[in-house]
Design a protein around this motif. Sequence first.
Motif, short mmCIF file in Angstrom:
data_model
loop_
_atom_site.label_atom_id
_atom_site.label_comp_id
_atom_site.label_asym_id
_atom_site.label_seq_id
_atom_site.Cartn_x
_atom_site.Cartn_y
_atom_site.Cartn_z
N HIS A 68 -0.82 11.56 11.55
CA HIS A 68 -0.83 12.63 12.48
C HIS A 68 -0.84 12.56 13.66
CE1 HIS A 68 -3.93 15.16 9.60
NE2 HIS A 68 -2.49 15.20 9.01
N TYR A 86 4.38 21.80 18.03
CA TYR A 86 2.79 20.72 18.10
C TYR A 86 3.04 21.75 19.78
CZ TYR A 86 -1.03 17.94 19.15
OH TYR A 86 -2.16 17.68 19.74
N LEU A 90 -1.89 25.51 24.82
CA LEU A 90 -3.85 24.56 24.68
C LEU A 90 -4.36 25.30 23.05
CD1 LEU A 90 -4.68 23.23 28.03
CD2 LEU A 90 -3.73 22.17 26.78
N PHE A 91 -4.16 26.42 22.85
CA PHE A 91 -5.29 27.31 22.43
C PHE A 91 -4.84 27.27 21.15
CE2 PHE A 91 -8.36 29.31 25.22
CZ PHE A 91 -7.35 29.99 26.59
N ALA A 94 -5.03 23.31 20.34
CA ALA A 94 -6.34 23.46 19.76
C ALA A 94 -6.53 23.59 18.16
CB ALA A 94 -7.68 24.39 20.08
N LYS A 95 -6.38 24.78 17.59
CA LYS A 95 -6.52 25.34 16.37
C LYS A 95 -5.43 24.48 15.83
CE LYS A 95 -8.38 29.29 17.25
NZ LYS A 95 -8.87 30.66 16.20
N ASN A 97 -4.40 21.25 15.82
CA ASN A 97 -5.46 19.95 15.65
C ASN A 97 -7.03 20.25 15.16
OD1 ASN A 97 -3.79 18.53 18.13
ND2 ASN A 97 -5.55 19.06 19.56
N SER A 98 -7.44 21.38 15.09
CA SER A 98 -9.39 22.06 14.45
C SER A 98 -8.30 21.80 12.45
CB SER A 98 -9.00 22.85 14.88
OG SER A 98 -8.60 24.03 14.49
N ASP A 101 -7.88 17.71 11.67
CA ASP A 101 -9.07 16.81 11.67
C ASP A 101 -9.73 17.13 10.59
OD1 ASP A 101 -9.50 17.19 15.09
OD2 ASP A 101 -8.36 15.45 13.94
N TRP A 102 -9.58 18.61 9.87
CA TRP A 102 -10.12 19.18 8.96
C TRP A 102 -9.74 18.93 7.42
CZ3 TRP A 102 -7.87 21.96 4.80
CH2 TRP A 102 -8.62 22.45 3.96
N HIS A 104 -8.50 15.36 7.35
CA HIS A 104 -9.13 13.96 6.46
C HIS A 104 -9.67 14.56 5.42
CE1 HIS A 104 -7.24 11.69 9.58
NE2 HIS A 104 -7.00 13.24 10.32
N PHE A 150 -9.27 31.73 4.44
CA PHE A 150 -9.41 31.10 5.85
C PHE A 150 -7.85 30.70 6.52
CE2 PHE A 150 -10.84 30.75 9.98
CZ PHE A 150 -10.79 29.71 10.55
N TRP A 151 -7.34 29.71 6.47
CA TRP A 151 -6.59 29.02 7.08
C TRP A 151 -5.02 29.75 7.01
CZ3 TRP A 151 -7.72 26.34 10.75
CH2 TRP A 151 -8.79 25.10 10.92
N PHE B 63 -12.09 33.35 21.88
CA PHE B 63 -11.50 32.04 21.07
C PHE B 63 -12.26 31.10 20.90
CE2 PHE B 63 -8.45 28.83 20.40
CZ PHE B 63 -8.83 27.60 20.86
N LEU B 65 -13.23 27.74 17.88
CA LEU B 65 -12.99 25.84 17.51
C LEU B 65 -13.93 25.97 17.15
CD1 LEU B 65 -10.50 24.67 17.49
CD2 LEU B 65 -10.80 23.95 20.04
N PHE B 66 -13.24 24.85 16.42
CA PHE B 66 -14.59 24.26 15.32
C PHE B 66 -13.57 22.29 15.29
CE2 PHE B 66 -12.61 24.74 11.31
CZ PHE B 66 -11.97 25.68 11.34
N GLU B 67 -14.61 21.24 14.39
CA GLU B 67 -13.90 20.15 14.78
C GLU B 67 -14.02 19.19 15.44
OE1 GLU B 67 -12.87 17.79 12.21
OE2 GLU B 67 -13.24 19.39 10.95
N ALA B 70 -11.01 18.21 18.31
CA ALA B 70 -10.59 19.73 18.16
C ALA B 70 -11.03 20.17 19.44
CB ALA B 70 -10.78 20.56 17.17
N PHE B 74 -10.22 19.81 23.73
CA PHE B 74 -9.32 21.31 24.42
C PHE B 74 -10.17 21.27 25.71
CE2 PHE B 74 -8.50 25.15 24.80
CZ PHE B 74 -9.64 26.13 25.60
N ASP B 102 -8.55 9.77 15.01
CA ASP B 102 -8.07 9.84 13.28
C ASP B 102 -8.35 8.42 12.55
OD1 ASP B 102 -4.86 11.08 13.52
OD2 ASP B 102 -6.06 12.33 13.71
N HIS B 105 -12.31 9.16 10.25
CA HIS B 105 -12.57 10.59 9.62
C HIS B 105 -13.08 9.59 8.50
CE1 HIS B 105 -12.10 14.03 11.17
NE2 HIS B 105 -11.02 13.96 12.33
#
Lengths: 250, 234
Positions: A68, A86, A90-91, A94-95, A97-98, A101-102, A104, A150-151, B63, B65-67, B70, B74, B102, B105
């Motif tokens: 990543h 990418y 920023l919004f 960020a999504k 990126n989430s 992260d999720w 992993h 969801f995703w 807006f 956001l989680f994690e 991230a 932000f 990374d 995790h």
Amino acid sequence: MKLKLYADRMSQPSRAVLIFCRVNGIDFEEVKVDISKRQQLTPEFAEINPMKKVPAIVDGRFKLFESHAILQYLASAFPGVADHWYPADLFKRAKINSVLDWHHSNLRRGAAPLVLNKALAPALGLPLNPKAAAEAEIILSASLAKIESFWLKGNGRFLLGSLQPSIADLSLVCEIMQLEVLDDEVRARILGPHKKVIKWIDDTRNATQPHFDEMHAILFKAKEKLLKMHSDAGSDQTESSRKPALPSKI
Amino acid sequence: MKLKLFVHRLSQPSRAVLIFCKLNKIEFEEVQIDLSKGEHLSPEFKEINPMQKVPAMEVDEGFKLFESHAILRFLACASPGVADHWYPADLFKRAEINSVLDWHHANLRHGSAGLVFHSKLAPLFGLPSDVQAAADCEKVLSASLAKIESFWLKEEGQFLLGNSKPSIADLSLVCETMQLEALDEKVRQRLLDPHEKVRKWMDDTRNAMQPYFGEIHGVLFQLKDKLKEMESDE
């Protein structure tokens, strides 16, 4: 000096980086690190990545590992990479990126050990582990359900409702493709309930052809080899595993 | 930018986000989600984060956001006045910080959180302690601490990657290691004693983030006392 990419096409994150570079016309030298021959454990490779894993890159004097981080770096550092991979927003970024992260602790943590413990371990000189495979399958199924519900919400064909693929789509789809080495019946059971996921895998594949198929060719060879090993061993193949409910992408 | 943070101070990643905001004078409303009372499983919180985990954030009631990584990235980019060292604009430095985040995790986080949960916290949530899982996680934790000692911490610089100032990676990883305070003292010492650089780094990071670091970690030390009490009552 050309970018060097240390990869094994049997490695899901390696494929994501390879496909990304090809799709975006990034000039690179692919250095094969064969995991089945334990080449990631050599002292030479430890100089490249002390964690002894693929993928890794060397860009001039700069070394980097973790797929990543590599994808984020390449998307930002190379001119000509379209914004949707990418986004600068920023919004949106960020999504993405989430999801990354999720991934992993969810999709990766389910899919990779399932395939390893149910099918690939012997190729790496390790025993199969049905208990670990069963535990991993639970995590994988929950993760696929989360992608489905969801995703993949929204108007677009890609994660987060996007109209165009991002590095998150590439990373996650390459992970799910590893399930190809499982019996078709098992794969159909796991993926079958998730119609949006199945379509999304197709859409991501189509958006990155011909590079997607080229980088996944080795996976299908591995699948054929495993099927042959099973039938040579005279193991009991049921009818349903010869008639896949979910067509394989050969 | 009206910021709401949904957190629990017993959650390592929640603490990292809280400390980051306080240090950088980012205004926010702290919404406590008590994990021990199952508040993360409420339908209301599911609207905020369908993964039902903390931390999560909401900006301007729109807006979400989680994690934690991230969220930290932000906030570092979107909040004016955040010093560059937290998440540098330089692509090489930024990439290296991304690679630690990374790596975290499946390594430090998996080992440390897993060990603390399976050996200590599970009973608090009404679950049995899983000795095998705790042992597996301890192996991962030891290997991760060794990798921080031998690779992520360099000769120069007090912080990860040889940096002379802390980044969001230091914050995230040190908040994770603080959870080891919940373990028996001799277990914690056995895990940390071999790693002199790691102990110094934990100290340096704590010091760089006072008084907020100590304040936010208050509940963890209360938990530690409570666990000691529970064990001596037995």
